[in-house]
Design a protein around this motif. Structure first.
Motif, PDB file in Angstrom:
ATOM      1  N   ASN A  90       0.976  12.496   8.787  1.00  0.00           N
ATOM      2  CA  ASN A  90       0.227  11.251   8.572  1.00  0.00           C
ATOM      3  C   ASN A  90      -1.239  11.409   8.948  1.00  0.00           C
ATOM      4  O   ASN A  90      -2.142  10.934   8.248  1.00  0.00           O
ATOM      5  CB  ASN A  90       0.836  10.110   9.390  1.00  0.00           C
ATOM      6  CG  ASN A  90       2.126   9.587   8.779  1.00  0.00           C
ATOM      7  OD1 ASN A  90       2.441   9.881   7.627  1.00  0.00           O
ATOM      8  ND2 ASN A  90       2.876   8.836   9.556  1.00  0.00           N
ATOM      9  N   SER A 234      -2.598   3.511   7.717  1.00  0.00           N
ATOM     10  CA  SER A 234      -3.489   3.918   8.803  1.00  0.00           C
ATOM     11  C   SER A 234      -4.853   3.276   8.604  1.00  0.00           C
ATOM     12  O   SER A 234      -5.305   3.113   7.470  1.00  0.00           O
ATOM     13  CB  SER A 234      -3.653   5.442   8.838  1.00  0.00           C
ATOM     14  OG  SER A 234      -2.498   6.065   9.344  1.00  0.00           O
ATOM     15  N   THR A 247       0.047   5.905   4.813  1.00  0.00           N
ATOM     16  CA  THR A 247       0.616   7.082   5.458  1.00  0.00           C
ATOM     17  C   THR A 247       1.593   7.726   4.479  1.00  0.00           C
ATOM     18  O   THR A 247       1.887   7.190   3.407  1.00  0.00           O
ATOM     19  CB  THR A 247       1.369   6.690   6.738  1.00  0.00           C
ATOM     20  OG1 THR A 247       2.480   5.855   6.375  1.00  0.00           O
ATOM     21  CG2 THR A 247       0.462   5.945   7.702  1.00  0.00           C
TER      22      THR A 247
END
Length: 262
Positions: A90, A234, A247
């Motif tokens: 991620n 994110s 992500t």
């Protein structure tokens, strides 16, 4: 530990450029199967005076020492990487989304300017915060910019200037992301959140998402909070911009919902 001191030089063969990625085993083999001349020339640069018998055997390309290295790498991967792979992926994918946005908005100059304050682009020189005073001349070669989940402080490059140039830098990712919970995932239901998740395929600001989805900025802010809490999105700061991107988990959710063949 004798091979990777707390500071200073460590061998370049520990970070192989495995272009034909075939999984963790292929990378382990690239390290443990390094040619004897590479092992010796790079281990010569280490302070081997502390008397590591294992390191001396590896220096002599001893087959048992090579097998020990394979086992150490497998064990380290199992303990330190595999359980956290989603978070690692991620952070790298979020950084890639930020750099892609900078490249789309400003071309190569925009991309290189996006690395402030770690790097400063004053064409034709890229000034980088680094642990030692060093000049790397590309001489027409490309530079591979590699974000690292584990990066802290300055960037790093390979010690041998004859190797293909690589610059490893700390990935810019959301370090404050809350852990995913069942309750957080339950908050995701609804068309507006799904639309926002789909719209974050490329990094975007809250205002851009509001325009894409056709809702108010306040509504977008509310839904972004839920998406972050569920680990699907994110949020990163790039200069004065606050950008949101999916992500890998968020992308997997969107891709799973696509009709077959699309």
């Amino acid at each position: 530990m004798p091979m990777i001191p707390a500071s200073g030089y460590f061998p370049d063969f520990l970070t192989p450029q495995n272009r034909q990625y075939g999984g963790i085993e292929s990378i382990i083999e690239s390290v443990a199967g390094s040619p004897e001349n590479v092992l010796r020339s790079q281990l010569d640069l280490l302070d081997r005076g502390r008397g590591s018998a294992w390191l001396e055997r590896l220096y002599e390309a001893d087959l048992t020492a090579r097998e020990d290295l394979r086992k150490l790498l497998r064990d380290y991967h199992r303990v330190a990487l595999a359980p956290y792979w989603n978070a690692i992926r991620n952070s790298v994918e979020a950084d890639r989304a930020i750099r892609t946005r900078a490249l789309l908005d400003g071309g190569v100059h925009g991309l290189l300017h996006s690395y402030l304050p770690l790097m400063r682009w004053t064409p034709p020189v890229l000034h980088v915060r680094y642990s030692v005073d060093q000049t790397l001349r590309l001489n027409g070669r490309g530079l591979l910019l590699a974000p690292s989940h584990f990066g802290q402080g300055p960037a790093n490059s390979l010690a041998d200037p004859a190797l293909p140039p690589v610059l490893v830098y700390p990935a810019g990712y959301d370090r404050t992301a809350a852990p995913v919970t069942v309750r957080a995932l339950g908050r995701l239901m609804g068309g507006t959140r799904a639309s926002i998740l789909i719209a974050t395929e490329t990094a975007a600001t809250s205002g851009e998402l509001a325009r894409r989805v056709g809702v108010s900025a306040a509504t977008v802010s509310h839904h972004l909070s839920a998406l972050r809490a569920a680990g699907l999105l994110s949020t990163l700061r790039q200069g004065e911009l606050i950008l949101h991107t999916r992500t890998s988990t968020g992308s997997a959710l969107v891709n799973a919902a696509r009709p077959p063949g699309t």
